[in-house]
Design an enzyme around this catalytic site. Structure first.
Site, PDB file in Angstrom:
ATOM      1  N   ARG A   2       0.837  -1.206   0.000  1.00  0.00           N
ATOM      2  CA  ARG A   2       0.000   0.000   0.000  1.00  0.00           C
ATOM      3  C   ARG A   2       0.870   1.254   0.000  1.00  0.00           C
ATOM      4  O   ARG A   2       0.570   2.243  -0.684  1.00  0.00           O
ATOM      5  CB  ARG A   2      -0.929  -0.018   1.219  1.00  0.00           C
ATOM      6  CG  ARG A   2      -1.990  -1.104   1.167  1.00  0.00           C
ATOM      7  CD  ARG A   2      -3.028  -0.941   2.250  1.00  0.00           C
ATOM      8  NE  ARG A   2      -2.661  -1.554   3.495  1.00  0.00           N
ATOM      9  CZ  ARG A   2      -3.086  -2.746   3.917  1.00  0.00           C
ATOM     10  NH1 ARG A   2      -3.870  -3.475   3.155  1.00  0.00           N
ATOM     11  NH2 ARG A   2      -2.739  -3.212   5.089  1.00  0.00           N
TER      12      ARG A   2
ATOM     13  N   PHE B 207     -11.934  -4.377  -5.468  1.00  0.00           N
ATOM     14  CA  PHE B 207     -11.937  -5.278  -4.312  1.00  0.00           C
ATOM     15  C   PHE B 207     -11.329  -4.530  -3.111  1.00  0.00           C
ATOM     16  O   PHE B 207     -10.445  -5.029  -2.430  1.00  0.00           O
ATOM     17  CB  PHE B 207     -11.141  -6.562  -4.594  1.00  0.00           C
ATOM     18  CG  PHE B 207     -11.512  -7.261  -5.868  1.00  0.00           C
ATOM     19  CD1 PHE B 207     -12.625  -8.094  -5.935  1.00  0.00           C
ATOM     20  CD2 PHE B 207     -10.758  -7.085  -7.022  1.00  0.00           C
ATOM     21  CE1 PHE B 207     -12.964  -8.745  -7.121  1.00  0.00           C
ATOM     22  CE2 PHE B 207     -11.089  -7.725  -8.211  1.00  0.00           C
ATOM     23  CZ  PHE B 207     -12.194  -8.558  -8.264  1.00  0.00           C
TER      24      PHE B 207
ATOM     25  N   ASP C  37     -16.322  -2.591  -4.001  1.00  0.00           N
ATOM     26  CA  ASP C  37     -16.389  -3.891  -3.343  1.00  0.00           C
ATOM     27  C   ASP C  37     -17.816  -4.409  -3.410  1.00  0.00           C
ATOM     28  O   ASP C  37     -18.770  -3.620  -3.418  1.00  0.00           O
ATOM     29  CB  ASP C  37     -15.925  -3.797  -1.885  1.00  0.00           C
ATOM     30  CG  ASP C  37     -15.480  -5.146  -1.342  1.00  0.00           C
ATOM     31  OD1 ASP C  37     -14.275  -5.435  -1.391  1.00  0.00           O
ATOM     32  OD2 ASP C  37     -16.351  -5.923  -0.889  1.00  0.00           O
TER      33      ASP C  37
ATOM     34  N   ASP D 275      -6.900  -5.918  -5.981  1.00  0.00           N
ATOM     35  CA  ASP D 275      -6.540  -6.671  -4.768  1.00  0.00           C
ATOM     36  C   ASP D 275      -7.644  -7.679  -4.463  1.00  0.00           C
ATOM     37  O   ASP D 275      -8.347  -7.566  -3.447  1.00  0.00           O
ATOM     38  CB  ASP D 275      -6.331  -5.702  -3.598  1.00  0.00           C
ATOM     39  CG  ASP D 275      -5.922  -6.407  -2.314  1.00  0.00           C
ATOM     40  OD1 ASP D 275      -5.418  -7.554  -2.403  1.00  0.00           O
ATOM     41  OD2 ASP D 275      -6.099  -5.827  -1.222  1.00  0.00           O
TER      42      ASP D 275
ATOM     43  N   CYS E 125      -3.389 -13.406  -3.763  1.00  0.00           N
ATOM     44  CA  CYS E 125      -3.094 -13.863  -2.401  1.00  0.00           C
ATOM     45  C   CYS E 125      -3.317 -15.364  -2.259  1.00  0.00           C
ATOM     46  O   CYS E 125      -3.399 -15.880  -1.146  1.00  0.00           O
ATOM     47  CB  CYS E 125      -3.935 -13.106  -1.374  1.00  0.00           C
ATOM     48  SG  CYS E 125      -5.708 -13.322  -1.565  1.00  0.00           S
TER      49      CYS E 125
END
Length: 399
Positions: free
Chosen positions: A214, A230, A252, A301, A341
């Site tokens: 970030r 996201f 989101d 993300d 991730c």
């Protein structure tokens, strides 16, 4: 500790010998002696060579999780305090510890346990039976270790509500360990303030692993028009805003997350420049493309699109689609930050997928940097699951 001795099959234990922390059910030749699930057992190679100690669970495919490679130590309170102290000393040297992951399971040689520190609050997640028996002792010694540095923990909350506990034959649980407290906790990271909901937020309440990723996007956001996909509770969007972005839109699919993100924007005085909308990213990106929208920076993300090897093909399609759509929304010489991730979406496959998306979008990528998770989520070589976050920043150029 039990008196049981586990002996591996000849030719097995290759991952263990390469530094891995686990022994699977099909690697075991015999178990001699009595034990209960969750007990510490001795592990021997096929020829009797001592391999160390770990806790056993016959309900799990991961039959033994190793606690130590030594056989001459007891897994007692003093042992656990040494492990915890080592983990804390490592964090003090490598990261900002105001909020950080203090214990990262196998990578800190405490398998199955995660402990996050949000200011003066600890959040504990126990995912394996053996470590579950030790968690309250670990919390006690962790408080002691932190107190030695003048840090007084005001409360501890348990978030052992992950589905994987079922694979260990355990129930999912959440609640206070000790006295109740206000579970909405304010933290500050990279100059951005957040309200973290440790009781009902995702995982332990906030994703600390992206802290320095970030921070890395801040230098690219001054005066920029930014789209953060996201966004969850708004962390990348707010980093863009605090860095001086002219306009930021966070997206989101969760109404709760969007509400929390909006509250975080107000907390930082950014509500005039950082807005959040509740939309499905996969549906929104083509709509923005049709409208001719362009951004100086797009951030992706997403949650893990795959949590098993069986769904990798679908995950590849998902990552390729959102990266292709995002590249088409980036202005010529603008920037794309994109990540995965998922442990199963490894570096090579993720990199290949982004390359395919760029070719399909007729874009050329100039790599600004490649990053992984923050150092408080250490990558233990030999423990593949500990390396999961891949993060790229690209400049997107027209062909």
């Amino acid at each position: 500790m039990s008196n049981a001795v586990v002996t591996l099959k000849k030719g097995e234990g290759r991952a263990l010998k390469a530094g891995g922390p686990w022994i699977y059910d099909n690697e075991i030749e015999s178990i001699m002696g009595s034990f209960e699930n969750g007990d510490i057992v001795l592990v021997h190679d096929f020829d009797g060579y001592p391999m160390g100690k770990g806790f056993i669970n016959m309900n799990s495919k991961i039959r033994i999780r190793m606690m130590t490679r030594r056989t001459d130590v007891e897994i007692d309170r003093e042992f656990l305090k040494t492990r915890v102290k080592d983990a804390w000393e490592y964090r003090k040297k490598t990261v900002d510890t105001s909020s950080c992951r203090i214990i990262f399971g196998e990578a800190d040689f405490l398998p199955g346990l995660v402990v996050d520190k949000f200011s003066q609050v600890l959040v504990v997640q126990s995912l394996a039976l053996g470590i579950d028996r030790m968690k309250e002792t670990i919390v006690e010694v962790l408080k002691e270790v932190l107190a030695e540095d003048g840090i007084q923990i005001q409360g501890v909350y348990e978030r052992s509500d992950a589905k994987v506990r079922a694979q260990e034959g355990m129930e999912r649980v959440k609640g206070f360990i000790g006295e109740p407290f206000d579970t909405l906790v304010e933290i500050e990271e990279n100059g951005v303030k957040y309200q973290v909901d440790v009781k009902d937020g995702q995982k332990t309440g906030f994703f600390l692993d992206q802290k320095y990723n970030r921070l890395a996007i801040q230098k690219l956001c001054k005066g920029a028009r930014v789209l953060d996909c996201f966004t969850h509770t708004g962390s990348f969007a707010l980093n863009a805003g605090i860095a001086g972005a002219a306009e930021v839109t966070g997206v989101d699919a969760s109404e709760l997350a969007v509400h929390q993100a909006g509250e975080n924007a107000k907390l930082n005085g950014l509500e005039d420049r950082v807005k959040f909308i509740c939309e499905d990213v996969f549906e929104l990106l083509p709509e923005l493309e049709k409208k001719g929208e362009k951004y100086d920076m797009v951030i992706l993300d997403p949650p893990a699109f795959t949590k098993s090897r069986n769904s990798i093909k679908n995950a590849v399609r998902g990552y390729r689609e959102i990266n292709l759509r995002a590249m088409k929304l980036v202005k010529d010489r603008g920037f794309l930050a994109t990540c995965s991730c998922s442990h199963f979406m490894d570096y090579e496959l993720f990199t290949q997928t982004i390359g395919q998306a760029a070719r399909n979008a007729h874009k050329r990528l100039r790599q600004v940097e490649f990053r992984t998770q923050a150092a408080d989520h250490p990558i233990l070589w030999g423990a593949g699951d500990s390396y999961y976050l891949k993060f790229y920043i690209f400049q997107v150029c027209e062909e």
